[in-house]
Design a protein around this motif. Structure first.
Motif, mmCIF file in Angstrom:
data_model
loop_
_atom_site.group_PDB
_atom_site.id
_atom_site.type_symbol
_atom_site.label_atom_id
_atom_site.label_comp_id
_atom_site.label_asym_id
_atom_site.label_seq_id
_atom_site.Cartn_x
_atom_site.Cartn_y
_atom_site.Cartn_z
ATOM 1 N N PRO A 86 -13.059 -7.937 19.419
ATOM 2 C CA PRO A 86 -11.903 -7.131 19.003
ATOM 3 C C PRO A 86 -10.886 -7.309 18.332
ATOM 4 O O PRO A 86 -10.727 -6.104 17.086
ATOM 5 C CB PRO A 86 -11.082 -7.350 20.526
ATOM 6 C CG PRO A 86 -11.202 -8.295 21.009
ATOM 7 C CD PRO A 86 -13.266 -8.313 20.931
ATOM 8 N N SER A 87 -11.292 -8.644 17.172
ATOM 9 C CA SER A 87 -10.481 -8.726 16.398
ATOM 10 C C SER A 87 -10.860 -8.149 14.907
ATOM 11 O O SER A 87 -10.506 -7.494 13.867
ATOM 12 C CB SER A 87 -10.447 -9.890 15.812
ATOM 13 O OG SER A 87 -10.029 -11.206 16.887
ATOM 14 N N SER A 120 -2.971 -6.244 5.099
ATOM 15 C CA SER A 120 -3.285 -5.853 6.283
ATOM 16 C C SER A 120 -3.866 -5.983 7.268
ATOM 17 O O SER A 120 -3.661 -5.321 8.361
ATOM 18 C CB SER A 120 -3.994 -4.103 5.653
ATOM 19 O OG SER A 120 -5.410 -4.210 5.106
ATOM 20 N N ILE A 121 -4.194 -7.275 6.732
ATOM 21 C CA ILE A 121 -5.288 -7.980 8.690
ATOM 22 C C ILE A 121 -3.597 -8.125 9.366
ATOM 23 O O ILE A 121 -2.319 -8.862 9.110
ATOM 24 C CB ILE A 121 -5.174 -9.466 8.024
ATOM 25 C CG1 ILE A 121 -6.636 -9.432 7.372
ATOM 26 C CG2 ILE A 121 -5.504 -9.707 9.647
ATOM 27 C CD1 ILE A 121 -7.158 -10.299 7.249
ATOM 28 N N PRO A 122 -4.265 -7.135 11.001
ATOM 29 C CA PRO A 122 -2.517 -7.982 11.817
ATOM 30 C C PRO A 122 -2.188 -9.516 11.649
ATOM 31 O O PRO A 122 -2.944 -10.208 11.808
ATOM 32 C CB PRO A 122 -3.041 -7.080 13.074
ATOM 33 C CG PRO A 122 -4.554 -6.768 12.725
ATOM 34 C CD PRO A 122 -4.859 -7.135 10.961
ATOM 35 N N LEU A 172 -6.832 -16.528 14.094
ATOM 36 C CA LEU A 172 -7.922 -16.840 14.148
ATOM 37 C C LEU A 172 -7.965 -18.257 12.830
ATOM 38 O O LEU A 172 -8.920 -18.936 13.212
ATOM 39 C CB LEU A 172 -8.618 -15.728 13.474
ATOM 40 C CG LEU A 172 -8.952 -14.512 13.261
ATOM 41 C CD1 LEU A 172 -10.033 -13.575 12.982
ATOM 42 C CD2 LEU A 172 -10.169 -14.800 14.722
ATOM 43 N N ILE A 193 -3.594 -11.374 14.610
ATOM 44 C CA ILE A 193 -5.355 -11.799 14.387
ATOM 45 C C ILE A 193 -4.992 -13.335 12.722
ATOM 46 O O ILE A 193 -6.151 -14.039 13.297
ATOM 47 C CB ILE A 193 -5.721 -10.224 14.196
ATOM 48 C CG1 ILE A 193 -6.003 -9.766 15.123
ATOM 49 C CG2 ILE A 193 -6.889 -10.918 13.053
ATOM 50 C CD1 ILE A 193 -6.938 -8.007 14.761
ATOM 51 N N LEU A 249 -10.411 -3.979 15.344
ATOM 52 C CA LEU A 249 -8.589 -3.845 14.518
ATOM 53 C C LEU A 249 -8.293 -3.891 12.851
ATOM 54 O O LEU A 249 -7.639 -2.464 12.743
ATOM 55 C CB LEU A 249 -8.043 -4.821 15.782
ATOM 56 C CG LEU A 249 -6.426 -4.595 15.770
ATOM 57 C CD1 LEU A 249 -6.383 -3.801 16.572
ATOM 58 C CD2 LEU A 249 -5.793 -5.161 16.648
ATOM 59 N N THR A 250 -8.781 -5.455 12.740
ATOM 60 C CA THR A 250 -9.152 -5.439 11.102
ATOM 61 C C THR A 250 -9.615 -4.229 10.591
ATOM 62 O O THR A 250 -9.308 -3.494 9.534
ATOM 63 C CB THR A 250 -9.528 -6.698 10.890
ATOM 64 O OG1 THR A 250 -9.319 -7.049 12.012
ATOM 65 C CG2 THR A 250 -8.836 -6.732 9.842
#
Lengths: 750, 328
Positions: A721-722, B148-150, B157, B153, A725-726
């Motif tokens: 999912p990561s 733009s990486i949420p 990470l 996240i 999404l990214t």
């Protein structure tokens, strides 16, 4: 003429588009973004085919499981009457009074106590014959009741005082014989020490035909919760009330009477003749003991009628005809908090056919709240203390469990949970809610048990256990929750028709460093493994594509429309209306959005539309400010001045100059907003603020917050999912870059 | 500066604060449930008399239902006198909680803002300097991806990899309040840095990357302006054009972004604070809102909004100073 004009125009537009496309395609970002989006769109279209499993189904693992440990499996006695009906065991769940033993009765009149283990008392599995009732022919005994009655204070050591309760045991036979006895422990009356015996026996022969199992007022109306002792001892005595009451339904052939007996001393209190002819349900008590001790009600369900009596006087409070035949097997369900009767949430639940009705206990007004696919056989809810609805509600049919979010006003239904073994058996008795571990324990008639924990939008299978693998008993009783006084641990117990008392722990046992539900990726079953909840990661990942597109596009569309209008009002029109709009958007913008989101999300029903509304509401001011700046700067350009001087109307200027000059930024902002909205919904779901039944990438990541270490050792359920999404967000950012090249020629050269 | 416009700006700020206070009151009460019921319930279980119950409710500001207008007036008075009362669950002074939590957040955000500015701006100018070359593409793509990486996240990470997997950093990013005052002590600084490094790093990376992009975009658009062409025609050296002519003008959108970003950060940092269990005001606000703890969430929200509104109002003056074309 017009047709050829249109054709010509179309051809021109097509040529224009081709030219722009060539420019767009020349940009590396644009190219990459386009292909990623194309891939995403393709997967979305193909998602119904690609999804291998239902993403919401919880795969209860067959092996490698988190299991509830069997604490006790004692053979109590062999009796032919067990096969007629295996009575559930009884125990005082109130930990101060002590359930050091479980009591179990047989229809032919024997009561046994089975030791639960621990120092000083009966050994685990030790069977003590407590009582033998001689029954006349054709009569049988109902399951024994155990309830706390007197309380007293006990000095444990120097100055340390504990409150203890005396437990009483009541048995009732079908021919109207009642016997109430104190459960006495030898020695200095220290519960749990020595071997219990019965003392202070009180008997009453009513000579009536008792048709339903008796109910004690000092007993919870559903198994699974500690008794709330509404009529007990010191409180009751000081408030001038008698002790508890026993309720018996007597009668035969369409004429039934509710009888109340004071349970200590054992004397008749009142009787009420029901006017219906159908067999009533077991009467249950509810009411606010603290607020209105005289207003405790007794609720009886009969045919399509519900009757509410004053539990003290037996006077009729109200009677309501629901005009639908009620499922007598389900009876009246009163959530725990409402048994205590915390006003104003004074309601209970009944079932008719496939529907659940909520009934107001004050006046009997009712409404249908839930409808499921097949006939309802049981209801249960989490404890509801000072909330208008129990948070989680379980509706059971013979093969399915439906979980409802009561706080979302019953609009949110989880996918039904089906046990693999249900094909062989059926869900036999109402699920019990274990307040300690917040699990619902449901079981089948062949001895398969499952504990399910609902949270926001997810159901988690906590453990599975199969009693049938230990002994192939034909029948088991309904389950009862008990608190072991020595360990404080909650257990659930049931009797089997082979005469065995089985006691299981309510928490599952870890027999593996991974949660049982966490399967590593394997090609044949789970392509990308399963998550901590036991759901297929691959299917969830694929099923998330469509909802995420929906949220992104929805939010972007709403945001852009609002922003353009507001930005033009503020930037071009200005004046009082302009500053009004600016102030409104500023206020929304400046209040930290997390707080806003939590609040709005808690007001709205959890749905995709709700999520889109919530996100648009918070995101439009930011886009608006970006646009206001542009509108102001365009307004200050000389071409607008020139247009104004040459007599162009406002709308014309807005459309020709503003909008056309905005288009680059709008296209860019749309792409940014789609990406942003998907990121935002993912963030909210990650924080557990917005709960949706639809699976999204954010929802897939939600369990991470409590399982960082499982994420570290089992990355297969967080990386997909990561990454998805990214990548999705990157794609939109790249596309917006590519668009920049088209619409902003000045960029091209550089 | 036009005094009329300055006065207007100040009035606007005041109006914003008043509206925010009113809105805050309303939105919390729109949430389902009423905290008063929890108190009544526990009071009943403890056999507290109704008179005392009423007294407790009044002291909690919950007497007469959650929409009682008198409570609203009391709330207004209390907000503007910074008398936020006590939180529902620990019965601590809300002002004290905010005073305790706020420095943590300001320290994290301030450090992140300074560092991201120091890194982001020069890199942005550099990217413009290298325009058309491979280096520019590399800088651009990297900042594009990083920005733009949420946010969550990246945080998750980073947390999973450095804390849960490598076990290099402590599990929570919390440290003592007193440590903030002793940062000159190298030991304390090391201790604090070890805890704050990961949240700070995730904030700086995302922020700096965003600054690079904004700066570069602003520079590129300004380099196309007529006055740059004029400067070039005059023979002004390229470096001087970049730094004196373009960079200063490009600061305007970047400074706007900074102000807007500050507002977003006070909320955005919530996610970082939650993931890394950082003892900031955002984390506190999040928890308080989930619990419908009216005094604490209202107080925290008010203070955050106040800081944001004041920053936002000041930024206009900075604008005017940077760009003489903007009159104030």
């Amino acid at each position: 003429m017009t047709a050829s004009y249109r054709k010509e125009k179309l051809r021109f537009q097509l040529a224009q588009f081709r030219k722009q496309w060539r420019i767009y395609y020349r940009s590396t970002y644009g190219k990459i973004g386009f292909y990623i989006l194309l891939a995403f769109a393709l997967i979305t279209i193909l998602s119904p085919v690609l999804v291998l499993h239902n993403p919401n189904i919880f795969f209860a693992p067959q092996e490698d499981a988190y299991v509830a440990s069997l604490e006790l499996n004692a053979h109590v006695a062999s009796s032919p009457s067990w096969n007629v009906s295996a009575y559930p065991p009884a125990a005082s769940a109130l930990s101060t009074s002590g359930s050091y033993v479980a009591y179990t009765g047989t229809p032919d009149g024997h009561v046994y106590a089975v030791g639960l283990g621990g120092a000083g008392g009966p050994a685990a599995g030790e069977v003590i014959n407590m009582l033998n009732v001689t029954l006349p022919a054709n009569a049988s005994m109902y399951a024994p009741l155990v309830f706390p009655l007197n309380n007293y204070q006990r000095f444990v050591s120097s100055g340390y005082r504990v409150v203890s309760f005396d437990n009483y045991l009541a048995v009732v036979t079908t021919d109207g014989f009642i016997r109430v006895s104190k459960i006495q422990w030898p020695g200095s009356n220290v519960p749990g020490t020595g071997t219990p015996f019965l003392s202070s026996n009180l008997t009453l022969n009513t000579h009536a035909n008792v048709v339903l199992p008796p109910v004690s007022s000092a007993q919870p109306t559903t198994y699974g919760l500690p008794p709330w002792v509404p009529f007990d001892s010191i409180d009751a005595v000081s408030l001038g009330f008698s002790n508890g009451q026993l309720y018996l339904v007597t009668g035969a052939n369409g004429s039934y009477v509710i009888n109340a007996y004071n349970d200590y001393p054992l004397t008749p209190a009142w009787s009420f003749k029901l006017n219906g002819t159908a067999l009533p349900s077991i009467p249950y008590m509810m009411g606010d003991y603290y607020e209105n001790p005289n207003q405790v009600s007794l609720i009886i369900e009969q045919g399509s009628n519900i009757t509410s009596l004053n539990a003290y006087t037996g006077q009729l409070q109200w009677q309501k005809n629901l005009n639908v035949t009620l499922n007598t097997g389900v009876g009246v369900y009163i959530p725990y908090g409402y048994q205590v009767g915390f006003n104003p949430f004074n309601k209970f639940y009944v079932a008719s056919g496939n529907s659940v009705y909520m009934v107001n206990a004050t006046d009997g007004t009712y409404s249908k709240i839930i409808t499921v696919q097949s006939a309802i056989t049981g209801l249960a809810s989490s404890q509801a203390i000072a909330v208008p609805n129990p948070q989680y509600f379980v509706v059971q049919t013979s093969t399915e469990l439906y979980f409802e979010n009561g706080l979302a006003k019953y609009s949110q239904m989880f996918n039904p949970v089906v046990l693999p073994s249900v094909q062989k058996g059926t869900y036999a008795f109402p699920p019990v809610f274990n307040g300690n571990t917040r699990n619902f324990v449901a079981g089948t008639n062949i001895g398969d048990f499952i504990a399910i924990s609902p949270s926001s939008s997810k159901l988690t299978i906590k453990w599975l256990v199969s009693y049938s693998t230990i002994s192939h008993d034909a029948k088991i009783s309904s389950t009862v929750l008990m608190i072991n006084s020595r360990t404080g641990a909650q257990s659930f117990a049931f009797m089997s028709s082979a005469g065995n008392l089985a006691v299981y722990s309510t928490s599952g046992q870890d027999i593996n460093p991974f949660p049982p539900t966490l399967h590593a990726p394997s090609g044949n079953m789970y392509l990308l493994g399963t998550n901590t909840e036991g759901q297929d990661v691959w299917s969830q990942l694929i099923a998330s594509f469509a909802p995420d597109w929906e949220v992104g596009i929805g939010v972007a569309a709403v945001t852009i429309v609002i922003s353009v209008v507001v930005a033009m009002i503020v930037g071009y029109l200005g004046g009082f209306i302009g500053s009004l709009f600016e102030t409104i958007s500023l206020v929304i913008f400046l209040i930290p959005f997390i707080a806003l989101l939590i609040v709005i999300a808690s007001i709205l029903n959890p749905s995709l539309e709700g999520a889109i509304f919530v996100l648009s509401f918070v995101s439009w001011p930011f886009t608006t400010f970006t646009l206001i700046g542009l509108v102001r700067s365009i307004k200050s350009h000389s071409f607008v001045e020139a247009a104004k001087v040459s007599g162009a109307r406002s709308m014309q200027i807005l459309r020709r100059h503003m909008l056309s000059n905005m288009t680059p930024l709008l296209a860019y902002l749309t792409a940014v907003n789609i990406g942003g909205a998907v990121a935002a919904i993912a963030t909210l779901q990650f924080l557990g603020v917005v709960s949706l039944t639809t699976v999204t990438w954010g929802a897939m990541l939600q369990p991470v917050l409590n399982n960082f270490y499982f994420a570290a050792i089992a990355p297969w359920w967080i990386l997909p999912p990561s990454i998805a999404l990214t990548m999705f967000i990157f794609a939109f950012v790249f596309v917006s870059r590519g668009m920049d090249e088209v619409v902003n020629p000045r960029l091209r050269r550089r | 500066m036009n005094p009329y416009l300055v006065a207007r700006k100040i009035i606007q700020a005041v109006v914003l604060i008043v509206l925010t206070v009113v809105l805050v009151y309303i939105i919390y009460r729109l949430m389902p449930g009423n905290p008063a019921e929890l108190f009544l319930f526990s009071a009943k279980q403890k056999n507290i008399s109704p008179a005392v119950q009423q007294h407790i409710l009044a002291s909690l500001g919950l007497a007469g239902g959650k929409w009682n207008f008198e409570n609203f007036l009391i709330y207004l008075r209390d907000m503007f006198t910074f008398n936020f009362g006590y939180d529902y669950f620990q019965q601590q002074s809300v002002l004290q909680i905010i005073e305790y939590r706020m420095p943590f957040t300001l320290f994290l955000l301030g450090t992140a803002a300074v560092f991201s500015f120091i890194i982001g701006l020069p890199v942005g100018i550099l990217a413009t300097w290298f325009r058309g070359k491979k280096k520019e593409a590399a800088i651009n793509t990297t900042s594009l991806i990083l920005s733009s990486i949420p946010f969550f996240i990246l945080g998750v990470l980073v947390y999973i990899y450095f804390v849960a997997y490598l076990k290099l950093f402590p599990v929570t990013a919390s440290f003592d309040f007193a440590d903030l005052g002793q940062l000159y002590n190298p030991q304390v600084l090391g201790y604090v840095l070890q805890r704050i490094a990961l949240p700070l790093l995730s904030l700086i990376v995302v922020e700096a990357a965003a600054h690079v992009l904004t700066m570069r975009a602003a520079m590129v658009s300004i380099l196309g302006e007529d006055f740059i062409t004029t400067a070039r025609a005059k023979g002004v050296p390229e470096g001087r054009i970049m730094f004196r002519h373009a960079a200063r003008n490009a600061m305007i959108p970047v400074s706007t972004r900074m102000a807007l970003e500050f507002a977003l950060l006070t909320s955005g940092a919530v996610i970082v604070e939650i993931i890394f269990s950082y003892p900031g005001i955002g984390n506190q606000l999040f928890q308080a809102t989930l619990l419908a703890d009216y005094p604490l969430s209202e107080g925290a929200l008010f203070i955050i909004a106040l800081v944001v509104i004041i920053t936002y109002s000041i930024i206009d003056f900075v604008h005017a100073w940077l760009d003489p074309r903007i009159s104030l």
